[in-house]
Design a protein around this motif. Sequence first.
Motif, PDB file in Angstrom:
ATOM      1  N   ASN A  19     -16.003 -34.986 -21.991  1.00  0.00           N
ATOM      2  CA  ASN A  19     -14.593 -35.322 -22.142  1.00  0.00           C
ATOM      3  C   ASN A  19     -13.743 -34.063 -22.029  1.00  0.00           C
ATOM      4  O   ASN A  19     -14.117 -33.005 -22.537  1.00  0.00           O
ATOM      5  N   LEU A  22      -8.000 -32.590 -23.114  1.00  0.00           N
ATOM      6  CA  LEU A  22      -6.866 -33.497 -23.225  1.00  0.00           C
ATOM      7  C   LEU A  22      -7.307 -34.841 -23.793  1.00  0.00           C
ATOM      8  O   LEU A  22      -6.645 -35.402 -24.667  1.00  0.00           O
ATOM      9  N   GLN A  23      -8.450 -35.374 -23.345  1.00  0.00           N
ATOM     10  CA  GLN A  23      -8.957 -36.631 -23.865  1.00  0.00           C
ATOM     11  C   GLN A  23      -9.317 -36.500 -25.343  1.00  0.00           C
ATOM     12  O   GLN A  23      -9.034 -37.392 -26.135  1.00  0.00           O
ATOM     13  N   LYS A  25      -8.063 -34.359 -27.472  1.00  0.00           N
ATOM     14  CA  LYS A  25      -6.814 -34.195 -28.213  1.00  0.00           C
ATOM     15  C   LYS A  25      -6.132 -35.544 -28.416  1.00  0.00           C
ATOM     16  O   LYS A  25      -5.616 -35.829 -29.492  1.00  0.00           O
ATOM     17  N   LYS A  26      -6.164 -36.392 -27.393  1.00  0.00           N
ATOM     18  CA  LYS A  26      -5.564 -37.722 -27.501  1.00  0.00           C
ATOM     19  C   LYS A  26      -6.306 -38.560 -28.543  1.00  0.00           C
ATOM     20  O   LYS A  26      -5.687 -39.245 -29.352  1.00  0.00           O
ATOM     21  N   GLY A  27      -7.633 -38.468 -28.547  1.00  0.00           N
ATOM     22  CA  GLY A  27      -8.415 -39.203 -29.529  1.00  0.00           C
ATOM     23  C   GLY A  27      -8.109 -38.751 -30.947  1.00  0.00           C
ATOM     24  O   GLY A  27      -7.930 -39.564 -31.853  1.00  0.00           O
ATOM     25  N   SER A  29      -5.386 -37.399 -31.954  1.00  0.00           N
ATOM     26  CA  SER A  29      -4.028 -37.839 -32.239  1.00  0.00           C
ATOM     27  C   SER A  29      -4.014 -39.282 -32.745  1.00  0.00           C
ATOM     28  O   SER A  29      -3.268 -39.615 -33.671  1.00  0.00           O
ATOM     29  N   ILE A  30      -4.858 -40.123 -32.172  1.00  0.00           N
ATOM     30  CA  ILE A  30      -4.943 -41.521 -32.609  1.00  0.00           C
ATOM     31  C   ILE A  30      -5.441 -41.585 -34.048  1.00  0.00           C
ATOM     32  O   ILE A  30      -4.887 -42.302 -34.877  1.00  0.00           O
ATOM     33  N   ASP A  33      -2.786 -40.507 -36.444  1.00  0.00           N
ATOM     34  CA  ASP A  33      -1.783 -41.554 -36.612  1.00  0.00           C
ATOM     35  C   ASP A  33      -2.278 -42.630 -37.578  1.00  0.00           C
ATOM     36  O   ASP A  33      -1.525 -43.093 -38.433  1.00  0.00           O
ATOM     37  N   CYS A  86     -12.855 -39.171 -38.093  1.00  0.00           N
ATOM     38  CA  CYS A  86     -13.174 -38.916 -36.686  1.00  0.00           C
ATOM     39  C   CYS A  86     -14.671 -38.987 -36.434  1.00  0.00           C
ATOM     40  O   CYS A  86     -15.113 -39.593 -35.459  1.00  0.00           O
ATOM     41  N   SER A  90     -16.027 -42.006 -34.109  1.00  0.00           N
ATOM     42  CA  SER A  90     -16.199 -41.468 -32.757  1.00  0.00           C
ATOM     43  C   SER A  90     -17.396 -42.084 -32.080  1.00  0.00           C
ATOM     44  O   SER A  90     -18.511 -42.031 -32.566  1.00  0.00           O
TER      45      SER A  90
END
Length: 95
Positions: A19, A22-23, A25-27, A29-30, A33, A86, A90
């Motif tokens: 991965n 960026l992928q 980091k997006k994960g 971030s989710i 949130d 995470c 994951s």
Amino acid sequence: MASPETLPSSSEASNCENNSPLQLKKGLSIFRDILRRADKNDDGKLSFDEFKAYFTDGVLNSEEMHELFRTIDSNNTDNLNIEEICVYFSICNKL
């Protein structure tokens, strides 16, 4: 939790270590949130009551929810932090 049709295929899962940053980091971030929404007292971690209030959907009973919470709480602190969440959720760590 994700239904089977939303989980990555075996070939996608085998590429988890590939991965992009960026992928990943997006994960993250989710997950941040989710933690932010569930963390009602804004202390940066989830108590069992916060976890139960956010994730209860009628599928697991109270005892099963507590067992899941204890499983995710790998540091045995009676609170969940972002790292524990995470790691548990994951897909890369589940295969």
